[in-house]
Design an enzyme around this catalytic site. Structure first.
Site, mmCIF file in Angstrom:
data_model
loop_
_atom_site.group_PDB
_atom_site.id
_atom_site.type_symbol
_atom_site.label_atom_id
_atom_site.label_comp_id
_atom_site.label_asym_id
_atom_site.label_seq_id
_atom_site.Cartn_x
_atom_site.Cartn_y
_atom_site.Cartn_z
ATOM 1 N N GLY A 1 -0.479 -21.542 3.588
ATOM 2 C CA GLY A 1 0.506 -22.408 4.410
ATOM 3 C C GLY A 1 0.065 -23.988 4.195
ATOM 4 O O GLY A 1 -0.004 -24.481 2.832
ATOM 5 N N GLY B 1 -2.515 -24.981 1.244
ATOM 6 C CA GLY B 1 -2.274 -24.720 -0.037
ATOM 7 C C GLY B 1 -2.669 -23.400 -0.612
ATOM 8 O O GLY B 1 -2.354 -22.216 0.241
ATOM 9 N N GLY C 1 6.805 -18.409 -0.963
ATOM 10 C CA GLY C 1 5.807 -17.308 -1.684
ATOM 11 C C GLY C 1 6.374 -16.900 -2.738
ATOM 12 O O GLY C 1 5.628 -16.565 -3.726
ATOM 13 N N ASP C 2 7.784 -16.540 -2.768
ATOM 14 C CA ASP C 2 8.511 -15.857 -4.125
ATOM 15 C C ASP C 2 8.256 -16.985 -5.071
ATOM 16 O O ASP C 2 8.358 -16.611 -6.180
ATOM 17 C CB ASP C 2 9.678 -15.350 -3.495
ATOM 18 C CG ASP C 2 9.642 -14.650 -2.412
ATOM 19 O OD1 ASP C 2 8.877 -13.464 -2.322
ATOM 20 O OD2 ASP C 2 10.674 -14.394 -1.802
#
Length: 309
Positions: A219, A222, A248-249
């Site tokens: 988050g 980093g 995240g992807d």
């Protein structure tokens, strides 16, 4: 060619409302439909970065046909999805325009039969030898064995193809034991896997469980990477706010891009942090704001992690 695997594909539907309030009716200002599921989001980002990508996984019913029709519009993307009888799931994201927060509703996905799982495994084994890297992404639909990703990791490694794993729960626990080249958990997944809430300790523990390299998304703190070449942390100059769905992807896409381009780890992490932030600023997963991405490439800080865990 990069192969992304999305066993639980979806049609992502995003609603935008002025302010989301429980127990109230809402006027929707915008509706966006996109092919979804982690691996499809990764594939769209990779295609936008100029990579050729093949997508596989399951598709079924009218929703599945809509997903495949929309995939044909993505340049550089090849559809190798395997048909199933059950309908592809839908995911609903409601974006609160006032706060910027997103509420997510995820359907479970179709029940996959043993014959359909066998058909997928055959298709996957045919695809793997011709690709430069594999990403195994997301949840497992009902009917797929909980150890499915572990088997798919082993198939890729037997073919000499590097593989990245991004999943959660028991599928993650079993998958990491098959020794993927890169594991990409978030903070919650990392804690669930290792039992530790201290990021560096947990990331190192995840690597000891089998992964060659672990890149944890933390988050606002980093990215934290533990690799055979060293340990690094990548941070943004300032936090960004927006829709975190798909961030995240985009990290996965950047890591795969860096892997096949043989970039050093600090450069891979710079691209991953910048691309993730540029995705937060867009309304739907699988997109990113290119000017923001290019600007942040010069402003992400990557430092070598020296603290003991």
């Amino acid at each position: 060619m990069i192969l992304t695997v999305t066993l639980n594909t979806a049609l992502d539907i995003t609603y935008r409302v002025r302010s989301l309030r429980p127990h109230a009716s809402h006027r929707v200002s915008e509706v966006v439909e996109r092919p979804g599921g982690k691996g499809l989001n990764v594939a769209r980002v990779l295609a936008a970065l100029g990579h050729e990508v093949t997508v596989t996984g399951f598709t079924g019913g009218a929703t599945g046909r809509t997903v495949q029709e929309q995939l044909t519009a993505v340049p550089g993307l090849v559809d190798a999805l395997v048909p199933v009888t059950g309908p592809t799931r839908r995911t609903i994201a409601v974006v609160d325009e006032r706060s910027g927060d997103t509420t997510q509703l995820n359907e479970p996905g179709p029940t996959v039969t043993p014959a359909e799982w066998s058909a997928f495994q055959e298709a996957y084994e045919d695809l793997v030898p011709s690709v430069s890297a594999v990403a195994l992404c997301g949840s497992l639909p009902p009917g797929v064995p909980v150890g499915a990703y572990a088997g798919l990791v082993r198939t890729a490694k037997a073919a000499g193809v590097p593989v990245l794993l991004d999943t959660s729960g028991e599928a993650l626990r079993r998958g990491v034991a098959a020794r993927p080249d890169i594991l990409k958990p978030n903070a919650e997944e990392l804690s669930e896997l290792t039992g530790s809430h201290e990021p560096l300790r947990a990331t190192q523990d995840a690597r000891r469980r089998g992964a060659r390299s672990v890149v944890a998304t933390l988050g606002k703190d980093g990215l934290l990477a533990v690799t055979p070449e060293g340990r690094w942390r990548a941070t943004l100059p300032t936090p960004v706010s927006g829709n975190p769905t798909g961030a995240g992807d985009s990290v996965v896409a950047a890591l795969l891009s860096g892997l096949v381009r043989q970039l050093p780890w600090p450069t891979r992490l710079t691209h991953a942090a910048a691309l993730s932030a540029a995705t937060v600023l867009t309304p739907t997963a699988g997109d990113f704001d290119r000017p923001t991405y290019e600007d942040l490439l010069n402003r992400v800080t990557v430092t070598r992690e020296t603290s003991a865990a």
